[in-house]
Design a protein around this motif. Structure first.
Motif, PDB file in Angstrom:
ATOM      1  N   CYS A  55      -9.896  -2.892  -4.526  1.00 54.10           N
ATOM      2  CA  CYS A  55      -9.646  -3.567  -3.514  1.00 54.10           C
ATOM      3  C   CYS A  55     -10.548  -3.051  -2.176  1.00 54.10           C
ATOM      4  O   CYS A  55     -10.969  -4.080  -1.164  1.00 54.10           O
ATOM      5  CB  CYS A  55      -8.214  -3.709  -3.072  1.00 54.10           C
ATOM      6  N   LYS A  56     -11.011  -1.942  -2.320  1.00 57.58           N
ATOM      7  CA  LYS A  56     -11.648  -1.727  -1.360  1.00 57.58           C
ATOM      8  C   LYS A  56     -12.740  -2.255  -1.266  1.00 57.58           C
ATOM      9  O   LYS A  56     -13.534  -2.724  -0.373  1.00 57.58           O
ATOM     10  CB  LYS A  56     -11.666  -0.244  -0.892  1.00 57.58           C
ATOM     11  N   SER A  57     -13.407  -1.928  -1.559  1.00 59.48           N
ATOM     12  CA  SER A  57     -14.767  -2.470  -2.695  1.00 59.48           C
ATOM     13  C   SER A  57     -14.735  -3.577  -2.517  1.00 59.48           C
ATOM     14  O   SER A  57     -15.937  -4.418  -1.575  1.00 59.48           O
ATOM     15  CB  SER A  57     -15.305  -1.881  -3.569  1.00 59.48           C
ATOM     16  N   ASN A  58     -13.934  -4.579  -3.330  1.00 58.14           N
ATOM     17  CA  ASN A  58     -14.081  -6.013  -3.018  1.00 58.14           C
ATOM     18  C   ASN A  58     -13.919  -6.682  -1.948  1.00 58.14           C
ATOM     19  O   ASN A  58     -14.735  -7.619  -1.026  1.00 58.14           O
ATOM     20  CB  ASN A  58     -12.969  -6.442  -3.517  1.00 58.14           C
ATOM     21  N   TYR A  59     -13.354  -5.869  -0.675  1.00 61.59           N
ATOM     22  CA  TYR A  59     -13.380  -6.139   0.225  1.00 61.59           C
ATOM     23  C   TYR A  59     -14.034  -6.412   0.895  1.00 61.59           C
ATOM     24  O   TYR A  59     -14.553  -7.195   1.795  1.00 61.59           O
ATOM     25  CB  TYR A  59     -11.782  -5.789   1.614  1.00 61.59           C
ATOM     26  N   VAL A  81       0.485  -1.471   0.215  1.00 64.14           N
ATOM     27  CA  VAL A  81       0.228  -0.165  -0.293  1.00 64.14           C
ATOM     28  C   VAL A  81       0.731   1.154   0.081  1.00 64.14           C
ATOM     29  O   VAL A  81       1.536   1.077   1.144  1.00 64.14           O
ATOM     30  CB  VAL A  81      -0.718   0.080   1.189  1.00 64.14           C
ATOM     31  N   ILE A  82       0.615   1.919  -1.042  1.00 69.07           N
ATOM     32  CA  ILE A  82       1.604   3.727  -1.258  1.00 69.07           C
ATOM     33  C   ILE A  82       0.391   4.573  -0.957  1.00 69.07           C
ATOM     34  O   ILE A  82      -0.759   4.526  -1.263  1.00 69.07           O
ATOM     35  CB  ILE A  82       2.708   3.315  -2.320  1.00 69.07           C
ATOM     36  N   GLY A  83       1.023   5.341  -0.151  1.00 70.03           N
ATOM     37  CA  GLY A  83       0.012   6.333   0.365  1.00 70.03           C
ATOM     38  C   GLY A  83       0.416   7.164   1.651  1.00 70.03           C
ATOM     39  O   GLY A  83       1.063   6.645   2.134  1.00 70.03           O
ATOM     40  N   ARG A  84      -0.985   7.840   2.116  1.00 74.08           N
ATOM     41  CA  ARG A  84      -0.550   7.882   3.102  1.00 74.08           C
ATOM     42  C   ARG A  84      -0.940   7.307   4.490  1.00 74.08           C
ATOM     43  O   ARG A  84      -1.416   6.241   3.876  1.00 74.08           O
ATOM     44  CB  ARG A  84      -1.959   8.818   3.505  1.00 74.08           C
ATOM     45  N   GLU A  85      -0.736   7.719   5.764  1.00 70.27           N
ATOM     46  CA  GLU A  85      -0.373   7.028   6.670  1.00 70.27           C
ATOM     47  C   GLU A  85      -1.689   6.365   7.112  1.00 70.27           C
ATOM     48  O   GLU A  85      -2.189   7.173   6.757  1.00 70.27           O
ATOM     49  CB  GLU A  85       0.324   7.431   8.125  1.00 70.27           C
ATOM     50  N   GLY A  86      -2.049   5.276   7.608  1.00 71.51           N
ATOM     51  CA  GLY A  86      -3.584   4.718   7.411  1.00 71.51           C
ATOM     52  C   GLY A  86      -3.844   4.051   6.608  1.00 71.51           C
ATOM     53  O   GLY A  86      -5.143   3.572   6.854  1.00 71.51           O
ATOM     54  N   LYS A  87      -3.593   4.151   5.922  1.00 70.99           N
ATOM     55  CA  LYS A  87      -4.222   4.209   4.423  1.00 70.99           C
ATOM     56  C   LYS A  87      -4.281   2.327   4.372  1.00 70.99           C
ATOM     57  O   LYS A  87      -3.426   1.620   4.800  1.00 70.99           O
ATOM     58  CB  LYS A  87      -3.814   4.212   3.247  1.00 70.99           C
ATOM     59  N   LYS A  88      -5.287   1.051   3.676  1.00 73.88           N
ATOM     60  CA  LYS A  88      -5.909  -0.290   4.466  1.00 73.88           C
ATOM     61  C   LYS A  88      -5.816  -1.537   2.863  1.00 73.88           C
ATOM     62  O   LYS A  88      -5.604  -1.838   3.273  1.00 73.88           O
ATOM     63  CB  LYS A  88      -6.616  -0.488   5.028  1.00 73.88           C
ATOM     64  N   PHE A  89      -6.177  -0.141   1.967  1.00 74.77           N
ATOM     65  CA  PHE A  89      -6.504  -0.700   0.250  1.00 74.77           C
ATOM     66  C   PHE A  89      -4.966   0.236  -0.693  1.00 74.77           C
ATOM     67  O   PHE A  89      -5.123   1.144  -0.395  1.00 74.77           O
ATOM     68  CB  PHE A  89      -7.254  -0.719  -0.071  1.00 74.77           C
TER      69      PHE A  89
END
Length: 126
Positions: free
Chosen positions: A24-28, A11-19
């Protein structure tokens, strides 16, 4: 470095990002909601099958009367049933598949069930 909760990619981006992506977020979340639905279905199906097994065990002759507490002690829950049948007298019997029951109180106030088995003369169109 954090891994995506859905696919395991970095996961690349802000801290705390999970997807890693919105897909991937929608599928999860979709997969998790399906699991919850399945667990509700399984719980209801399990209770219906338990109710049927209990009713079958206590109704070997086709018609029987049993104290409600006896059935409850075995896990019977009258809130779970598959269908109902209304007799010509107006009594409504609840069924777990082919085994039915109706609740009543005897003269002493003891809650009981009359158990019956589905008969060919009964129809769901009454």
């Amino acid at each position: 470095m954090k891994a995506c909760l859905n696919c395991g990619e970095e996961v690349i981006g802000r801290e705390g990002k999970k997807f890693c992506t919105t897909y991937c977020k929608s599928n999860y979340h979709y997969e998790r909601s399906k699991q919850k639905e399945d667990s509700i279905f399984r719980a209801v199906d399990k209770q219906l099958k338990l109710n049927r097994r209990i009713l079958k065990n206590y109704n070997r002759a086709g018609k029987a009367t049993v104290r409600a507490e006896v059935l409850a002690n075995h896990g019977f829950n009258s809130n779970y049933f598959t269908h109902y049948w209304k007799s010509k007298k107006g009594d409504v019997y609840l069924f777990c598949y082919e085994y039915g029951f109706i609740s009543f109180a005897d003269m002493k106030g003891t809650r009981k069930y009359t158990l019956i088995k589905w008969q060919s003369h009964m129809s769901t169109t009454n």
